[in-house]
Scaffold this motif. Structure first.
Motif, short mmCIF file in Angstrom:
data_model
loop_
_atom_site.label_atom_id
_atom_site.label_comp_id
_atom_site.label_asym_id
_atom_site.label_seq_id
_atom_site.Cartn_x
_atom_site.Cartn_y
_atom_site.Cartn_z
N UNK A 1 46.67 31.23 43.11
CA UNK A 1 46.73 29.86 43.62
C UNK A 1 45.44 29.10 43.42
N UNK A 2 44.30 29.77 43.52
CA UNK A 2 43.02 29.09 43.31
C UNK A 2 42.89 28.60 41.88
N UNK B 1 39.79 31.47 36.47
CA UNK B 1 40.52 32.73 36.35
C UNK B 1 40.48 33.50 37.65
N UNK B 2 41.22 34.57 37.67
CA UNK B 2 41.36 35.41 38.85
C UNK B 2 40.14 36.28 39.08
N UNK B 3 39.90 36.62 40.35
CA UNK B 3 38.88 37.59 40.71
C UNK B 3 39.53 38.94 41.03
N UNK B 4 40.83 39.05 40.77
CA UNK B 4 41.56 40.30 41.07
C UNK B 4 41.36 41.32 39.95
N UNK B 5 41.49 42.58 40.30
CA UNK B 5 41.52 43.65 39.31
C UNK B 5 42.90 43.66 38.69
N UNK B 6 42.95 43.49 37.38
CA UNK B 6 44.24 43.31 36.72
C UNK B 6 44.47 44.34 35.62
N UNK B 7 45.70 44.41 35.22
CA UNK B 7 46.19 45.28 34.15
C UNK B 7 45.51 44.96 32.82
N UNK B 8 45.48 45.93 31.92
CA UNK B 8 44.85 45.79 30.61
C UNK B 8 45.46 44.65 29.77
N UNK B 9 46.73 44.35 29.97
CA UNK B 9 47.33 43.26 29.19
C UNK B 9 46.67 41.92 29.50
#
Length: 179
Positions: A104-105, A7-15
């Motif tokens: 991409x990762x 999974x992503x390590x980015x800060x993402x939206x609540x959805x």
């Protein structure tokens, strides 16, 4: 069960964060272990927090150049030399794989496990958690690959598509006979 989550390590939206946290809580309450990229940021942190708070174990596999972002409170943390070693260790430590939203990762990790399954080098169950339709395009591409003869095995042998966290974990537990 030791479940690797890509999974992503980015800060993402609540959805995206809400279903990820839901899956993490289900994983922890089920007594399972999270095997993940080890980062204590973004969606990776959300999932690690959820698993740990629900009583699950955390096994992080970070990489040398991201070691400063590694979670301090993990039950176990391994620092790999590079991304290739990290990927190998993640897969080696896991009984099953869940692919969540990512960049991409995550896509690289996902295609690696599917390629290994395609060639019979692993039989670990793989779930693609299609949160908010994030992977609709990829799902369509995989179906095209299957329909046009690019996959030597049925797509259903390679990956299970789940729309909701509860379906993802149910599939894995059923695969392992733990339900």
């Amino acid at each position: 069960m030791k479940i690797c989550v890509f999974l992503s390590a980015a800060d993402l939206d609540d959805r995206y964060t809400r279903p990820a946290r839901e899956f993490a809580e289900l994983l922890g309450k089920g007594g399972h272990t999270l095997v993940w990229g080890g980062s204590d940021v973004g969606l990776m942190k959300v999932v690690a927090d959820g698993v740990q708070e629900a009583g699950g174990r955390l096994v992080g596999i970070s990489v040398d150049f991201l070691a400063a972002k590694a979670r301090a409170g993990a039950d176990e943390m391994v620092i790999a030399r590079d991304l290739a070693e990290r990927k190998a260790l993640l897969l080696e430590r896991a009984d099953a794989v869940v692919i969540m939203v990512g960049g991409t990762g995550t896509l690289d990790e996902a295609t690696e496990i599917l390629e290994l399954k395609k060639h019979g080098h692993t039989d670990k169950p793989v779930v693609l958690l299609n949160t908010a339709g994030f992977y609709d395009g990829l799902k369509e591409q995989f179906r095209r690959m299957e329909n046009e003869g690019f996959l030597p095995r049925p797509l259903t042998d390679l990956v299970f598509f789940a729309e909701e966290p509860v379906g993802a974990l149910a599939y894995l537990e059923e695969s392992f006979g733990t339900v």
